[in-house]
Scaffold this motif. Sequence first.
Motif, PDB file in Angstrom:
ATOM      1  N   ASP A   1       1.305   4.432  -3.010  1.00 48.80           N
ATOM      2  CA  ASP A   1       0.860   5.696  -2.329  1.00 48.80           C
ATOM      3  C   ASP A   1       2.079   6.699  -1.650  1.00 48.80           C
ATOM      4  O   ASP A   1       2.351   7.354  -1.293  1.00 48.80           O
TER       5      ASP A   1
ATOM      6  N   ASN B   1       0.826  -1.133  -0.354  1.00 49.51           N
ATOM      7  CA  ASN B   1      -0.351   0.371   0.373  1.00 49.51           C
ATOM      8  C   ASN B   1       0.950   0.978   0.145  1.00 49.51           C
ATOM      9  O   ASN B   1       0.465   2.077  -0.488  1.00 49.51           O
TER      10      ASN B   1
ATOM     11  N   ALA C   1      -4.179  -2.216  -2.794  1.00 47.20           N
ATOM     12  CA  ALA C   1      -3.847  -1.147  -3.180  1.00 47.20           C
ATOM     13  C   ALA C   1      -3.361  -0.588  -3.793  1.00 47.20           C
ATOM     14  O   ALA C   1      -2.976   0.746  -4.525  1.00 47.20           O
TER      15      ALA C   1
ATOM     16  N   LYS D   1      -8.502   1.069  -3.611  1.00 48.23           N
ATOM     17  CA  LYS D   1      -8.817   1.452  -3.225  1.00 48.23           C
ATOM     18  C   LYS D   1      -9.195   3.083  -2.785  1.00 48.23           C
ATOM     19  O   LYS D   1      -9.953   4.207  -2.389  1.00 48.23           O
TER      20      LYS D   1
END
Length: 289
Positions: free
Chosen positions: A56, A52, A121, A125
């Motif tokens: 990100d 994740n 991820a 999301k």
Amino acid sequence: MNAYLEILRFGNAVMAAIAVILMMFVGHYYELPIILCALIVFFATGAGNTINDVFDVKIDEVNKPHRPIPSGRISVENARNYAFFLFAIAIILSFIVSYMINSIWISVIVVIACIIMYFYARNLKAMPLVGNITVAVLTGFCFVIAGTVVSAALDSTYYLHVSIILGLFATFMTLAREIVKDMEDIEGDKLEGARTFPILYGKKIPSIISIILIVVTTLMCPILYIYHIFNMLYMVIMVVPIIIFLYSAYSLKLNPPEETCAKVSKYLKIAMMISFLAFVLGSFSFGIF
């Protein structure tokens, strides 16, 4: 904290493994397969948290520069490899457990969960409500995986059924809390260009959905006692979280301010922790209870 422990969210991974420990107590099964199952959930959760952060990285460079990747303590490539390594450990352990209890379903569930975590991820999301549902379902999976192990080891489907009920409890309440958290963060998410459910549809519909989920989950609580899954002590303890759940639902009402959403999110987390304690104590015999 070591960067490689930090990126897998050690505390978060431990909390996920606790769901397995709860089923261990509920089933009174304390053998090696269930211990390995707790490790599977720990490593899989850690892998999901790590991958994740990989996806990100751009967002974290602005909003959370202290995290391992944006702070330069771990490179994106190393973090990605670390995530795949953790996924691999979880899957290998699942095959070992499947062999030990003679049930392939453990491996099937773990592989599916790992795939879902990766795509969560990467894609899910960012999808309104779909991401929230994914997190909730993965939370419920922790109970089902443990229940599958206990049921296969004891050659009884009873504990699988119990784990599904507990998994639904965790799924519904987690989904309610995830939606509330999005309502709490609505202003900050707008600044980041996020497309959460409350941003797209306002607070009214998310509030109604959260209230329904909380009430439905609350109504499920007595069922676990009525069908003799847990003893009277469970119901005595559950009075506290039930009150908190209902108060949380009432507090949401319609168009609640961010401060209220923050409090409700905290209340739901506390109530869930007390509920888990009730699950454990309610599975033992204590005289009149």
